[in-house]
Every structure is written in C-alpha cells, then in structure tokens.
Scaffold this motif. Structure first.
Motif, PDB file in Angstrom:
ATOM      1  N   GLN A  87       0.850  -1.188   0.000  1.00 61.66           N
ATOM      2  CA  GLN A  87       0.000   0.000   0.000  1.00 61.66           C
ATOM      3  C   GLN A  87       0.884   1.236   0.000  1.00 61.66           C
ATOM      4  OE1 GLN A  87      -3.067   0.020   3.062  1.00 61.66           O
ATOM      5  NE2 GLN A  87      -3.090  -2.195   3.070  1.00 61.66           N
ATOM      6  N   LEU A  88       0.316   2.338  -0.463  1.00 60.72           N
ATOM      7  CA  LEU A  88       1.018   3.615  -0.428  1.00 60.72           C
ATOM      8  C   LEU A  88       0.147   4.640   0.287  1.00 60.72           C
ATOM      9  CD1 LEU A  88       2.340   3.861  -4.097  1.00 60.72           C
ATOM     10  CD2 LEU A  88       3.701   3.395  -2.056  1.00 60.72           C
ATOM     11  N   SER A  89       0.749   5.716   0.699  1.00 65.96           N
ATOM     12  CA  SER A  89       0.025   6.834   1.281  1.00 65.96           C
ATOM     13  C   SER A  89       0.389   8.076   0.466  1.00 65.96           C
ATOM     14  CB  SER A  89       0.438   6.998   2.753  1.00 65.96           C
ATOM     15  OG  SER A  89      -0.240   8.092   3.329  1.00 65.96           O
ATOM     16  N   ILE A  90      -0.625   8.842   0.097  1.00 60.10           N
ATOM     17  CA  ILE A  90      -0.419  10.024  -0.743  1.00 60.10           C
ATOM     18  C   ILE A  90      -0.931  11.259   0.002  1.00 60.10           C
ATOM     19  CG2 ILE A  90      -0.858  11.033  -3.027  1.00 60.10           C
ATOM     20  CD1 ILE A  90       0.339   8.237  -3.210  1.00 60.10           C
ATOM     21  N   ASP A  91      -0.126  12.323   0.044  1.00 60.68           N
ATOM     22  CA  ASP A  91      -0.635  13.525   0.706  1.00 60.68           C
ATOM     23  C   ASP A  91      -1.394  14.407  -0.298  1.00 60.68           C
ATOM     24  OD1 ASP A  91       1.183  15.088  -0.711  1.00 60.68           O
ATOM     25  OD2 ASP A  91       2.549  15.371   0.989  1.00 60.68           O
ATOM     26  N   TYR A  92      -1.950  15.504   0.180  1.00 59.33           N
ATOM     27  CA  TYR A  92      -2.814  16.327  -0.678  1.00 59.33           C
ATOM     28  C   TYR A  92      -2.059  17.008  -1.809  1.00 59.33           C
ATOM     29  CZ  TYR A  92      -1.138  20.505   1.738  1.00 59.33           C
ATOM     30  OH  TYR A  92      -0.357  21.505   2.223  1.00 59.33           O
ATOM     31  N   CYS A 147       3.655   4.699   3.936  1.00 63.65           N
ATOM     32  CA  CYS A 147       2.519   4.480   4.839  1.00 63.65           C
ATOM     33  C   CYS A 147       2.110   5.806   5.460  1.00 63.65           C
ATOM     34  CB  CYS A 147       2.878   3.475   5.943  1.00 63.65           C
ATOM     35  SG  CYS A 147       4.027   4.125   7.169  1.00 63.65           S
ATOM     36  N   ASP A 148       0.969   5.809   6.137  1.00 66.61           N
ATOM     37  CA  ASP A 148       0.464   7.029   6.777  1.00 66.61           C
ATOM     38  C   ASP A 148       1.411   7.543   7.856  1.00 66.61           C
ATOM     39  OD1 ASP A 148      -1.732   6.811   5.189  1.00 66.61           O
ATOM     40  OD2 ASP A 148      -3.089   6.135   6.760  1.00 66.61           O
ATOM     41  N   PHE A 149       2.061   6.618   8.552  1.00 69.22           N
ATOM     42  CA  PHE A 149       2.975   7.031   9.629  1.00 69.22           C
ATOM     43  C   PHE A 149       4.157   7.795   9.045  1.00 69.22           C
ATOM     44  CE2 PHE A 149       0.999   3.026  11.093  1.00 69.22           C
ATOM     45  CZ  PHE A 149       0.200   3.569  12.091  1.00 69.22           C
ATOM     46  N   ASN A 150       4.687   7.290   7.932  1.00 66.50           N
ATOM     47  CA  ASN A 150       5.798   7.994   7.287  1.00 66.50           C
ATOM     48  C   ASN A 150       5.345   9.362   6.775  1.00 66.50           C
ATOM     49  OD1 ASN A 150       7.390   5.841   7.851  1.00 66.50           O
ATOM     50  ND2 ASN A 150       7.746   5.207   5.740  1.00 66.50           N
ATOM     51  N   GLN A 151       4.098   9.430   6.304  1.00 66.83           N
ATOM     52  CA  GLN A 151       3.584  10.734   5.876  1.00 66.83           C
ATOM     53  C   GLN A 151       3.531  11.680   7.076  1.00 66.83           C
ATOM     54  OE1 GLN A 151      -0.439  12.878   4.201  1.00 66.83           O
ATOM     55  NE2 GLN A 151      -0.097  10.749   3.605  1.00 66.83           N
ATOM     56  N   MET A 152       3.025  11.176   8.192  1.00 64.41           N
ATOM     57  CA  MET A 152       2.911  11.983   9.402  1.00 64.41           C
ATOM     58  C   MET A 152       4.278  12.478   9.866  1.00 64.41           C
ATOM     59  SD  MET A 152       1.178  10.824  13.004  1.00 64.41           S
ATOM     60  CE  MET A 152      -0.045   9.887  12.140  1.00 64.41           C
ATOM     61  N   PRO A 199       9.323  10.697   3.180  1.00 61.77           N
ATOM     62  CA  PRO A 199       8.745  10.330   1.883  1.00 61.77           C
ATOM     63  C   PRO A 199       9.436   9.141   1.226  1.00 61.77           C
ATOM     64  CG  PRO A 199      10.118  12.282   1.653  1.00 61.77           C
ATOM     65  CD  PRO A 199      10.107  11.939   3.119  1.00 61.77           C
ATOM     66  N   ALA A 200       8.692   8.485   0.321  1.00 58.83           N
ATOM     67  CA  ALA A 200       9.286   7.426  -0.501  1.00 58.83           C
ATOM     68  C   ALA A 200      10.275   8.071  -1.476  1.00 58.83           C
ATOM     69  CB  ALA A 200       8.181   6.692  -1.259  1.00 58.83           C
ATOM     70  N   LYS A 201      11.324   7.306  -1.827  1.00 61.30           N
ATOM     71  CA  LYS A 201      12.366   7.856  -2.714  1.00 61.30           C
ATOM     72  C   LYS A 201      12.718   6.866  -3.805  1.00 61.30           C
ATOM     73  CE  LYS A 201      14.366  10.690   0.910  1.00 61.30           C
ATOM     74  NZ  LYS A 201      15.435  10.871   1.872  1.00 61.30           N
ATOM     75  N   ASN A 202      13.247   7.424  -4.894  1.00 57.84           N
ATOM     76  CA  ASN A 202      13.752   6.540  -5.946  1.00 57.84           C
ATOM     77  C   ASN A 202      15.212   6.173  -5.632  1.00 57.84           C
ATOM     78  OD1 ASN A 202      15.407   8.644  -6.721  1.00 57.84           O
ATOM     79  ND2 ASN A 202      14.231   9.157  -8.555  1.00 57.84           N
ATOM     80  N   ARG A 203      15.828   5.433  -6.547  1.00 54.51           N
ATOM     81  CA  ARG A 203      17.199   4.957  -6.296  1.00 54.51           C
ATOM     82  C   ARG A 203      18.209   6.096  -6.195  1.00 54.51           C
ATOM     83  NH1 ARG A 203      14.390   1.288  -8.635  1.00 54.51           N
ATOM     84  NH2 ARG A 203      14.535  -0.871  -8.013  1.00 54.51           N
ATOM     85  N   LYS A 225      15.694  10.748  -4.754  1.00 53.60           N
ATOM     86  CA  LYS A 225      14.709  11.807  -5.026  1.00 53.60           C
ATOM     87  C   LYS A 225      13.323  11.369  -4.547  1.00 53.60           C
ATOM     88  CE  LYS A 225      16.834  14.652  -8.334  1.00 53.60           C
ATOM     89  NZ  LYS A 225      18.059  15.020  -7.717  1.00 53.60           N
ATOM     90  N   THR A 226      12.582  12.323  -3.986  1.00 58.24           N
ATOM     91  CA  THR A 226      11.224  12.021  -3.546  1.00 58.24           C
ATOM     92  C   THR A 226      10.310  11.844  -4.754  1.00 58.24           C
ATOM     93  OG1 THR A 226      10.756  14.362  -3.341  1.00 58.24           O
ATOM     94  CG2 THR A 226      11.502  13.226  -1.360  1.00 58.24           C
ATOM     95  N   LEU A 227       9.180  11.189  -4.526  1.00 52.74           N
ATOM     96  CA  LEU A 227       8.287  10.824  -5.633  1.00 52.74           C
ATOM     97  C   LEU A 227       6.910  11.436  -5.464  1.00 52.74           C
ATOM     98  CD1 LEU A 227       9.388   7.114  -5.603  1.00 52.74           C
ATOM     99  CD2 LEU A 227       9.764   8.689  -7.501  1.00 52.74           C
ATOM    100  N   THR A 228       6.273  11.663  -6.586  1.00 49.12           N
ATOM    101  CA  THR A 228       4.886  12.133  -6.585  1.00 49.12           C
ATOM    102  C   THR A 228       4.053  11.164  -7.412  1.00 49.12           C
ATOM    103  OG1 THR A 228       5.230  13.468  -8.556  1.00 49.12           O
ATOM    104  CG2 THR A 228       5.564  14.562  -6.419  1.00 49.12           C
ATOM    105  N   VAL A 229       2.737  11.271  -7.264  1.00 51.90           N
ATOM    106  CA  VAL A 229       1.835  10.426  -8.052  1.00 51.90           C
ATOM    107  C   VAL A 229       2.079  10.659  -9.538  1.00 51.90           C
ATOM    108  CG1 VAL A 229      -0.565  10.006  -8.654  1.00 51.90           C
ATOM    109  CG2 VAL A 229       0.074  10.303  -6.273  1.00 51.90           C
ATOM    110  N   SER A 230       2.236  11.909  -9.948  1.00 53.14           N
ATOM    111  CA  SER A 230       2.429  12.194 -11.374  1.00 53.14           C
ATOM    112  C   SER A 230       3.702  11.533 -11.894  1.00 53.14           C
ATOM    113  CB  SER A 230       2.439  13.701 -11.645  1.00 53.14           C
ATOM    114  OG  SER A 230       3.467  14.321 -10.947  1.00 53.14           O
TER     115      SER A 230
END
Ligand code: SF4
Length: 130
Positions: free
Chosen positions: A59-64, A71-76, A80-84, A87-92
C-alpha cells in the motif's frame, strides 16, 4: 464483560492496533519520559513473522500535494518514498514512468517496531493470529 454488562456492547469483530510512537502519542510519551522505554518494549517484542504482512509492502500513502509515502505514519513523520537516486516521488511521477518499481525501498524508522511487535499491527488490525 464490563461494556456488555453496563452498556450492552458486544464485540464481534475486534481490531487491535498498536499505538505507534509518532505525532501526539510521541509527544505524550516524551512529556512523561516514557518514549525510550516504550520503544525498547516494542523492539524487544520484534517478531520477524510480521514482516511479509506489513501494509507498507503493498500500500502507499499520498498527501494532498501528491507526494508519495510508504505508509500514513511515514507521511505523518515527513519520511517520503524515494527513488534509487534519493529523489522524492509524486503520483504524477509514478504515472509518468508507469511503475511502482521506481520506489527504491521502504523507508523505515524506529517507530516501525510498532508494526512488527508481537502479532504485528496495521490499519486492519493485527497481522498474525495470536
Ligand atoms: S511504520 Fe514502518 S513498518 Fe509500519 S507500515 Fe510504516 S514503514 Fe511499514
């Protein structure tokens, strides 16, 4: 029994969720000087059998703003999730590359022991049968 006797409340599908030491819970624990001992308690009950069931694995967690977290805890906790390349990632960005494989690895922190202690914990309750 107390809730049944006094309020006629009967549980037929009970979810148990560990209080992760993040956000207000972390502040509460720190104010009472319980943060370290609570973390140690969770760590000392680490159960490797929970690992394959962790919700951050599928599962993933996406902010506004569209930023991606494992996950939600990492968002809190603003982890953020990162690539290799780190760099942080966005839905786009995920839509652009058409794959979730750009996420290098799940970002973890000490509070992850809350998900891996005992029977484990997730938004859907315990991860393992007791
Ligand atoms: S807190 Fe850690 S173990 Fe729990 S879901 Fe998030 S990344 Fe996974």
């Amino acid at each position: 029994m107390f809730l049944q006797e006094h309020f006629n409340i009967v549980f037929n599908n009970l979810f148990t969720i560990t209080n992760l030491p993040v956000g207000r819970t972390k502040i509460h624990l720190e104010r009472r000087k319980l943060y370290s001992s609570y973390l140690q308690f969770l760590e000392s009950h680490f159960n490797s059998s929970t690992l394959e069931h962790l919700m951050c694995r599928d599962q993933l967690s996406i902010d506004y703003l569209g930023n991606v977290y494992d996950c939600d805890f990492n968002q809190m906790m603003n982890l953020p999730a990162k690539n290799r390349n780190g760099k942080t990632l966005t839905v786009s960005k995920l839509v652009e590359v058409g794959s979730l494989d750009v996420i290098s690895e799940i970002q973890t922190a000490a509070y992850c022991y809350g998900c891996t202690a005992g029977c484990g914990s997730s938004c859907g309750g315990a991860l393992l049968e007791s």
